[in-house]
Design a protein around this motif. Structure first.
Motif, PDB file in Angstrom:
ATOM      1  N   ARG A  76       7.796  -6.752   0.379  1.00  0.00           N
ATOM      2  CA  ARG A  76       9.048  -6.836   1.125  1.00  0.00           C
ATOM      3  C   ARG A  76       9.363  -5.460   1.712  1.00  0.00           C
ATOM      4  O   ARG A  76       8.788  -4.457   1.299  1.00  0.00           O
ATOM      5  CB  ARG A  76      10.180  -7.273   0.185  1.00  0.00           C
ATOM      6  N   PRO A  77      10.278  -5.390   2.674  1.00  0.00           N
ATOM      7  CA  PRO A  77      10.610  -4.099   3.292  1.00  0.00           C
ATOM      8  C   PRO A  77      11.098  -3.042   2.292  1.00  0.00           C
ATOM      9  O   PRO A  77      10.914  -1.862   2.505  1.00  0.00           O
ATOM     10  CB  PRO A  77      11.720  -4.451   4.286  1.00  0.00           C
ATOM     11  N   ASP A  78      11.693  -3.482   1.181  1.00  0.00           N
ATOM     12  CA  ASP A  78      12.205  -2.523   0.197  1.00  0.00           C
ATOM     13  C   ASP A  78      11.180  -2.182  -0.889  1.00  0.00           C
ATOM     14  O   ASP A  78      11.500  -1.510  -1.863  1.00  0.00           O
ATOM     15  CB  ASP A  78      13.499  -3.043  -0.435  1.00  0.00           C
ATOM     16  N   ASP A  97      13.501  -4.074  11.703  1.00  0.00           N
ATOM     17  CA  ASP A  97      14.513  -4.883  11.029  1.00  0.00           C
ATOM     18  C   ASP A  97      13.989  -6.247  10.595  1.00  0.00           C
ATOM     19  O   ASP A  97      14.731  -7.200  10.477  1.00  0.00           O
ATOM     20  CB  ASP A  97      15.741  -5.045  11.918  1.00  0.00           C
ATOM     21  N   CYS A  98      12.708  -6.331  10.317  1.00  0.00           N
ATOM     22  CA  CYS A  98      12.114  -7.581   9.855  1.00  0.00           C
ATOM     23  C   CYS A  98      12.552  -7.839   8.410  1.00  0.00           C
ATOM     24  O   CYS A  98      12.486  -6.952   7.563  1.00  0.00           O
ATOM     25  CB  CYS A  98      10.590  -7.487   9.949  1.00  0.00           C
ATOM     26  N   ASP A  99      13.008  -9.056   8.116  1.00  0.00           N
ATOM     27  CA  ASP A  99      13.495  -9.388   6.779  1.00  0.00           C
ATOM     28  C   ASP A  99      12.380  -9.644   5.773  1.00  0.00           C
ATOM     29  O   ASP A  99      12.575  -9.503   4.580  1.00  0.00           O
ATOM     30  CB  ASP A  99      14.374 -10.636   6.831  1.00  0.00           C
ATOM     31  N   TYR A 100      11.215 -10.065   6.239  1.00  0.00           N
ATOM     32  CA  TYR A 100      10.183 -10.558   5.333  1.00  0.00           C
ATOM     33  C   TYR A 100       9.001  -9.623   5.150  1.00  0.00           C
ATOM     34  O   TYR A 100       8.147  -9.871   4.326  1.00  0.00           O
ATOM     35  CB  TYR A 100       9.681 -11.912   5.837  1.00  0.00           C
ATOM     36  N   SER A 101       8.937  -8.562   5.940  1.00  0.00           N
ATOM     37  CA  SER A 101       7.799  -7.666   5.877  1.00  0.00           C
ATOM     38  C   SER A 101       8.227  -6.305   6.381  1.00  0.00           C
ATOM     39  O   SER A 101       9.135  -6.205   7.200  1.00  0.00           O
ATOM     40  CB  SER A 101       6.663  -8.222   6.746  1.00  0.00           C
ATOM     41  N   SER A 103       8.081  -3.246   8.720  1.00  0.00           N
ATOM     42  CA  SER A 103       7.594  -3.059  10.082  1.00  0.00           C
ATOM     43  C   SER A 103       8.126  -1.751  10.651  1.00  0.00           C
ATOM     44  O   SER A 103       9.103  -1.192  10.162  1.00  0.00           O
ATOM     45  CB  SER A 103       8.017  -4.230  10.975  1.00  0.00           C
TER      46      SER A 103
END
Length: 176
Positions: A76-78, A97-101, A103
């Motif tokens: 995840r991004p975090d 600002d991708c929620d799932y990966s 970027s």
């Protein structure tokens, strides 16, 4: 509320006319740019308008990078593995600002788009050991290139187009 938008261009003046119609009222906006006319028509109906970013400077290209399918898995991004790159981003890039990966949104120099992407991917690989190779780009009606998130199965090269968008997977899997 369902709104239908229609587009036409006056060949004499060059102005774009965008008409929005929700069945109860109709709004027509004229502007030099189809994108701006569309945004103003959307706002007339109380919608949040999308405005593409301005074209990048000459010799620069706009694109989005995501860590490759081979390395990202379910990250995840975090995810803590991205802390180092977040603190030392490649020049011209910001966290996407991708929620799932995870970027990166980038505007980087290059003789052509693939040169800019390859140089940035190589820098990320050498500096952080991350395999960023999935890129998304979108060419708008006025010829500028803007980022668009799009996934592609890794292979060399893999071009998958949706309307005016293209997803590119730029590299083969890392050697072990």
């Amino acid at each position: 509320m369902s709104i239908r938008f229609s587009y036409s261009q006056d060949h004499d003046s060059g102005l774009w006319h965008v008409t929005g119609d929700d069945g109860e009222r109709s709004v027509t906006i004229a502007h030099e740019s189809r994108d701006e006319a569309t945004a103003q028509a959307q706002e007339a109906f109380g919608l949040v308008a999308y405005r593409p970013p301005p074209p990048p400077p000459p010799g620069h290209h706009r694109f989005v990078l995501m860590e490759s399918y081979f390395g990202a898995r379910d990250a995840r991004p975090d995810d803590p593995r991205y802390d180092a790159i977040k603190s030392s981003l490649p020049q011209g890039c910001s966290v996407g600002d991708c929620d799932y990966s995870f970027s990166l949104d980038c505007v980087c120099p290059g003789t052509h788009l693939l040169d800019a992407i390859a140089t940035t991917c190589a820098e990320i690989r050498e500096t952080h050991g991350l395999f960023f190779a999935d890129a998304g780009v979108e060419k708008s009606g006025n010829g500028s290139v803007t980022a668009k998130m799009a996934g592609a199965q890794p292979s060399w090269p893999n071009f998958c187009s949706w309307q005016s968008s293209v997803a590119i997977s730029l590299a083969t899997p890392p050697r072990t």
